[in-house]
Design a protein around this motif. Structure first.
Motif, PDB file in Angstrom:
ATOM      1  N   ALA A 133       0.835  -1.211   0.000  1.00  0.00           N
ATOM      2  CA  ALA A 133       0.000   0.000   0.000  1.00  0.00           C
ATOM      3  C   ALA A 133       0.866   1.257   0.000  1.00  0.00           C
ATOM      4  CB  ALA A 133      -0.940  -0.004   1.202  1.00  0.00           C
ATOM      5  N   ILE A 134       1.952   1.224   0.754  1.00  0.00           N
ATOM      6  CA  ILE A 134       2.875   2.365   0.775  1.00  0.00           C
ATOM      7  C   ILE A 134       3.568   2.508  -0.572  1.00  0.00           C
ATOM      8  CG2 ILE A 134       5.002   3.268   1.799  1.00  0.00           C
ATOM      9  CD1 ILE A 134       4.133   1.877   4.423  1.00  0.00           C
ATOM     10  N   ASN A 137       1.623   3.967  -3.361  1.00  0.00           N
ATOM     11  CA  ASN A 137       1.182   5.340  -3.090  1.00  0.00           C
ATOM     12  C   ASN A 137      -0.313   5.436  -2.811  1.00  0.00           C
ATOM     13  OD1 ASN A 137       1.986   8.047  -2.718  1.00  0.00           O
ATOM     14  ND2 ASN A 137       1.187   8.608  -4.729  1.00  0.00           N
ATOM     15  N   LYS A 138      -0.868   4.389  -2.214  1.00  0.00           N
ATOM     16  CA  LYS A 138      -2.293   4.405  -1.900  1.00  0.00           C
ATOM     17  C   LYS A 138      -2.610   5.342  -0.733  1.00  0.00           C
ATOM     18  CE  LYS A 138      -3.416  -0.238  -3.612  1.00  0.00           C
ATOM     19  NZ  LYS A 138      -4.429   0.210  -4.580  1.00  0.00           N
ATOM     20  N   LEU A 139      -1.596   5.709   0.028  1.00  0.00           N
ATOM     21  CA  LEU A 139      -1.811   6.534   1.212  1.00  0.00           C
ATOM     22  C   LEU A 139      -1.222   7.930   1.057  1.00  0.00           C
ATOM     23  CD1 LEU A 139      -0.794   3.815   3.822  1.00  0.00           C
ATOM     24  CD2 LEU A 139      -3.072   4.251   2.893  1.00  0.00           C
ATOM     25  N   GLY A 140      -0.619   8.222  -0.087  1.00  0.00           N
ATOM     26  CA  GLY A 140       0.057   9.499  -0.265  1.00  0.00           C
ATOM     27  C   GLY A 140       1.388   9.504   0.458  1.00  0.00           C
ATOM     28  N   ASP A 253      -7.410  -8.675   8.341  1.00  0.00           N
ATOM     29  CA  ASP A 253      -8.692  -7.985   8.256  1.00  0.00           C
ATOM     30  C   ASP A 253      -8.456  -6.497   8.483  1.00  0.00           C
ATOM     31  OD1 ASP A 253      -7.912  -8.971  10.848  1.00  0.00           O
ATOM     32  OD2 ASP A 253      -9.758  -8.138  11.648  1.00  0.00           O
ATOM     33  N   GLY A 254      -9.023  -5.687   7.632  1.00  0.00           N
ATOM     34  CA  GLY A 254      -8.840  -4.249   7.738  1.00  0.00           C
ATOM     35  C   GLY A 254      -9.188  -3.571   6.431  1.00  0.00           C
ATOM     36  N   GLU A 255      -8.937  -2.270   6.361  1.00  0.00           N
ATOM     37  CA  GLU A 255      -9.281  -1.488   5.180  1.00  0.00           C
ATOM     38  C   GLU A 255      -8.341  -0.303   5.057  1.00  0.00           C
ATOM     39  OE1 GLU A 255     -13.989  -1.669   4.339  1.00  0.00           O
ATOM     40  OE2 GLU A 255     -13.482  -0.887   6.333  1.00  0.00           O
ATOM     41  N   ILE A 256      -8.428   0.340   3.898  1.00  0.00           N
ATOM     42  CA  ILE A 256      -7.797   1.639   3.695  1.00  0.00           C
ATOM     43  C   ILE A 256      -8.897   2.689   3.679  1.00  0.00           C
ATOM     44  CG2 ILE A 256      -6.471   3.080   2.096  1.00  0.00           C
ATOM     45  CD1 ILE A 256      -5.093   0.543   1.123  1.00  0.00           C
ATOM     46  N   TYR A 257      -8.685   3.796   4.369  1.00  0.00           N
ATOM     47  CA  TYR A 257      -9.688   4.850   4.501  1.00  0.00           C
ATOM     48  C   TYR A 257      -9.221   6.105   3.762  1.00  0.00           C
ATOM     49  CZ  TYR A 257     -11.321   1.814   8.249  1.00  0.00           C
ATOM     50  OH  TYR A 257     -11.769   0.730   8.969  1.00  0.00           O
ATOM     51  N   HIS A 258     -10.135   6.715   3.028  1.00  0.00           N
ATOM     52  CA  HIS A 258      -9.853   7.946   2.299  1.00  0.00           C
ATOM     53  C   HIS A 258     -10.908   9.001   2.635  1.00  0.00           C
ATOM     54  CE1 HIS A 258      -6.794   6.028  -0.217  1.00  0.00           C
ATOM     55  NE2 HIS A 258      -7.653   5.052  -0.454  1.00  0.00           N
ATOM     56  N   LEU A 294      -7.922  -3.726   1.158  1.00  0.00           N
ATOM     57  CA  LEU A 294      -6.475  -3.887   1.228  1.00  0.00           C
ATOM     58  C   LEU A 294      -5.965  -4.568  -0.039  1.00  0.00           C
ATOM     59  CD1 LEU A 294      -6.219  -5.209   4.894  1.00  0.00           C
ATOM     60  CD2 LEU A 294      -5.623  -2.914   4.116  1.00  0.00           C
ATOM     61  N   PRO A 295      -4.752  -4.228  -0.491  1.00  0.00           N
ATOM     62  CA  PRO A 295      -4.207  -4.912  -1.667  1.00  0.00           C
ATOM     63  C   PRO A 295      -3.952  -6.389  -1.376  1.00  0.00           C
ATOM     64  CG  PRO A 295      -2.548  -3.498  -0.660  1.00  0.00           C
ATOM     65  CD  PRO A 295      -3.842  -3.191   0.025  1.00  0.00           C
TER      66      PRO A 295
END
Length: 349
Positions: A133-134, A137-140, A253-258, A294-295
């Motif tokens: 994810a880093i 660049n999914k999180l900037g 288990d989890g997610e990415i939040y935008h 998540l990827p």
């Protein structure tokens, strides 16, 4: 070169290697242990088993050994194995300090044998998801990484509770957690280290630590472990200026939040909350936060052995380099110094 493995130490991890390394094409030639019951158990499972490392090292069929013995024995066993002309893999920590590791590396170089450490958690799916994810660049621009590992099981067991054997959680899981953070940012220089290391339940060895690592890419990593925090916190939290990643457990288990468009357009206003009137920390309205899955990552711990086989065949570089192992041990030494002095320690400035 086919890895023909001798396992020195037939405890928990020794048995894991015996059962799983063959999935990567490794042949288990022999095992050894000083405990008669473990030798008998190995023989019952069909392994050639010895009651001393010296006997195993005399077996000409063994070309590589894995050291799954208590931590204080990694150094002397490595020197013995190198002298016998065997490639050496140590369980983590590879050594108790940088000085020992340097001596082990020198002995293996002199003997012309391969040397590495079984940093198997480089292949952990949860860590690799956070890293992906880093990297994508999914999180900037990432500014914080939190790696937490908590347990309510309290007390450690067997030799892990004794300082003279290299017990304690810094030597146990601390190696992995530090190595993972450094692996996630391989080109970043580590500027300072601050640590708080405690003996909460154990008299001799640490069972709690918090380590704060500040890098020159403006990322601050927080590592925390405890054997006695009774409610789990998220395994990973990664914050960037374009999103937040949460991985709750090793089950990934989890997610990415935008930020949603609704939140971006909200006018500033003070809201009454349980905490009193606030603007910045008012509840986010529906639609203000959107989530992303998540990827996906496919990984297997025994890929470590596949890499070692490729290294021995001259097809690849080692994915666990001794220079990286050395850096982890240096961080651990600096963390202990920081905790003892109560100050941040400058590192790679």
């Amino acid at each position: 070169m086919k890895i023909k493995l001798g396992i020195i130490g037939y405890g928990g991890m020794g048995k894991w290697h015996a059962e799983n390394a063959p999935r990567a094409g490794v042949e288990i030639v022999a095992v050894c242990d000083i405990v008669p019951e473990k030798v008998a158990e190995a023989r019952e499972k069909g392994f050639t088993a010895y009651d001393s490392a010296e006997e195993l090292l005399q077996n000409p069929e063994v070309n590589t050994v894995i050291l799954t013995v208590p931590n204080h024995l990694h150094h002397p066993m490595c020197l013995l194995a190198a002298k016998a002309g065997k490639n050496v893999i140590t369980e983590k920590p590879a050594a108790l300090n940088v000085k020992e590791l340097d001596e082990m590396e020198a002995a293996c170089k002199e003997a012309g044998v391969f040397f590495t450490a079984h940093q198997n958690r480089r292949w952990d799916r949860d860590m690799l998801i956070a890293k992906k994810a880093i990297d994508e660049n999914k999180l900037g621009n990432v500014f914080t990484i939190e790696s937490k590992l908590h347990s309510g099981n309290g007390y450690m067991h067997e030799w892990h509770i004794y300082q003279k054997y290299g017990g304690g959680m810094i030597y146990d899981w601390g190696v992995h957690l530090i190595d993972q953070i450094l692996f996630m940012m391989p080109t970043a220089k580590l500027k300072t280290i601050f640590a708080d290391i405690k003996n909460v339940l154990h008299e001799e060895v640490d069972d709690y630590f918090k380590i704060i690592l500040k890098f020159d890419n403006d990322v601050t990593a927080h590592i925390e472990l405890s054997t006695y925090i009774l409610n789990y916190q998220p395994r990973w939290l990664v914050g960037g200026d374009k999103g937040t990643l949460i991985i709750n457990t090793f089950g990934c288990d989890g997610e990415i939040y935008h930020t949603g468009k609704l939140l971006e357009k909200l006018p500033p206003q003070i809201t009454e909350t349980e905490a009193g009137p606030t603007r910045q920390f008012a509840p986010v309205p529906p639609g203000g936060i959107v989530t992303e899955q998540l990827p996906e990552v496919q990984t297997d711990w025994v890929d470590f052995y596949r890499n070692v086989s490729d290294v021995l065949d001259g097809k690849a570089d080692s994915k666990i380099k001794i220079s990286e192992v050395r850096r982890v041990l240096a961080v651990m030494e600096a963390a202990r110094e920081s905790s003892e002095l109560g100050i941040a320690i400058k590192f790679e400035n």
